[in-house]
Write a protein that holds these residues in place. Structure first.
Motif, short mmCIF file in Angstrom:
data_model
loop_
_atom_site.label_atom_id
_atom_site.label_comp_id
_atom_site.label_asym_id
_atom_site.label_seq_id
_atom_site.Cartn_x
_atom_site.Cartn_y
_atom_site.Cartn_z
N ALA A 49 0.83 -1.21 0.00
CA ALA A 49 0.00 0.00 0.00
C ALA A 49 0.86 1.26 0.00
O ALA A 49 0.56 2.23 -0.72
N LEU A 50 1.93 1.26 0.77
CA LEU A 50 2.82 2.42 0.78
C LEU A 50 3.54 2.60 -0.54
O LEU A 50 3.77 3.73 -0.99
N VAL A 51 3.89 1.50 -1.19
CA VAL A 51 4.50 1.60 -2.51
C VAL A 51 3.50 2.18 -3.51
O VAL A 51 3.86 2.99 -4.37
N CYS A 52 2.23 1.79 -3.40
CA CYS A 52 1.19 2.37 -4.26
C CYS A 52 1.08 3.88 -4.05
O CYS A 52 0.92 4.64 -5.01
N ILE A 53 1.15 4.30 -2.81
CA ILE A 53 1.08 5.73 -2.53
C ILE A 53 2.32 6.45 -3.06
O ILE A 53 2.22 7.52 -3.65
N ALA A 54 3.50 5.84 -2.87
CA ALA A 54 4.74 6.47 -3.31
C ALA A 54 4.79 6.59 -4.83
O ALA A 54 5.29 7.58 -5.37
N LEU A 55 4.28 5.58 -5.53
CA LEU A 55 4.30 5.62 -7.00
C LEU A 55 3.08 6.32 -7.59
O LEU A 55 3.00 6.47 -8.81
N ASP A 56 2.14 6.71 -6.75
CA ASP A 56 0.92 7.39 -7.16
C ASP A 56 0.16 6.57 -8.22
O ASP A 56 -0.19 7.06 -9.29
N THR A 57 -0.07 5.31 -7.88
CA THR A 57 -0.79 4.41 -8.78
C THR A 57 -1.70 3.52 -7.96
O THR A 57 -1.56 3.40 -6.75
N ASN A 58 -2.65 2.92 -8.63
CA ASN A 58 -3.52 1.94 -7.97
C ASN A 58 -3.41 0.58 -8.65
O ASN A 58 -4.31 -0.24 -8.56
N ALA A 59 -2.29 0.34 -9.32
CA ALA A 59 -2.09 -0.90 -10.06
C ALA A 59 -1.92 -2.10 -9.14
O ALA A 59 -2.14 -3.23 -9.56
N PHE A 60 -1.51 -1.89 -7.90
CA PHE A 60 -1.21 -3.00 -7.01
C PHE A 60 -2.31 -3.27 -5.99
O PHE A 60 -2.10 -4.02 -5.04
N LEU A 61 -3.48 -2.69 -6.16
CA LEU A 61 -4.55 -2.88 -5.19
C LEU A 61 -5.05 -4.32 -5.17
O LEU A 61 -5.43 -4.84 -4.12
N GLU A 62 -5.03 -4.99 -6.32
CA GLU A 62 -5.42 -6.40 -6.35
C GLU A 62 -4.41 -7.25 -5.60
O GLU A 62 -4.75 -8.26 -4.98
N VAL A 63 -3.14 -6.86 -5.66
CA VAL A 63 -2.10 -7.58 -4.93
C VAL A 63 -2.33 -7.46 -3.43
O VAL A 63 -2.14 -8.43 -2.68
N ILE A 64 -2.77 -6.30 -2.99
CA ILE A 64 -3.07 -6.10 -1.57
C ILE A 64 -4.19 -7.04 -1.14
O ILE A 64 -4.09 -7.69 -0.09
N LEU A 65 -5.24 -7.15 -1.94
CA LEU A 65 -6.33 -8.06 -1.60
C LEU A 65 -5.86 -9.51 -1.57
O LEU A 65 -6.23 -10.27 -0.68
N LEU A 66 -5.05 -9.89 -2.54
CA LEU A 66 -4.54 -11.25 -2.60
C LEU A 66 -3.69 -11.59 -1.38
O LEU A 66 -3.87 -12.64 -0.76
N PHE A 67 -2.76 -10.71 -1.02
CA PHE A 67 -1.94 -10.96 0.16
C PHE A 67 -2.77 -11.01 1.44
O PHE A 67 -2.50 -11.82 2.32
N GLY A 68 -3.76 -10.15 1.54
CA GLY A 68 -4.62 -10.17 2.72
C GLY A 68 -5.39 -11.46 2.85
O GLY A 68 -5.47 -12.05 3.95
#
Length: 94
Positions: A49-68
């Motif tokens: 999530a912090l990497v998403c904020i730092a890169l200003d993208t939402n491309a990794f939101l599915e990865v967050i759900l998968l890891f959770g």
């Protein structure tokens, strides 16, 4: 300003992950190791999530759900294994 805060948070989460990794390896009991592994999963979600904020993208939101989801299922499976000794029961009578 926000980038600095995000980078500091990334460093803090990385330090927490290193200490949790130590607890997973050297934990005094198996339940301590399982709790540390679950916390490690939560920290991975925070890191992505912090990497998403730092890169200003939402491309990794599915990865967050998968890891959770995987962290939750892993914790439940380990807990069931500790309690009963098996994860999947084949007894259909009970």
């Amino acid at each position: 300003m926000i980038q600095t805060v995000v980078y500091i948070a990334l460093i803090c989460v990385a330090v927490a992950m290193i200490t949790l990794l130590y607890r997973v390896i050297k934990g005094p009991t198996l339940p301590d190791r399982i709790v540390a592994l679950d916390a490690l999963g939560v920290n991975i979600v925070a890191m992505v999530a912090l990497v998403c904020i730092a890169l200003d993208t939402n491309a990794f939101l599915e990865v967050i759900l998968l890891f959770g989801i995987l962290a939750f299922i892993g914790t439940v499976a380990f807990s069931k294994y500790l309690e009963k000794g098996v994860i999947i029961e084949n007894d259909r009578n009970s």
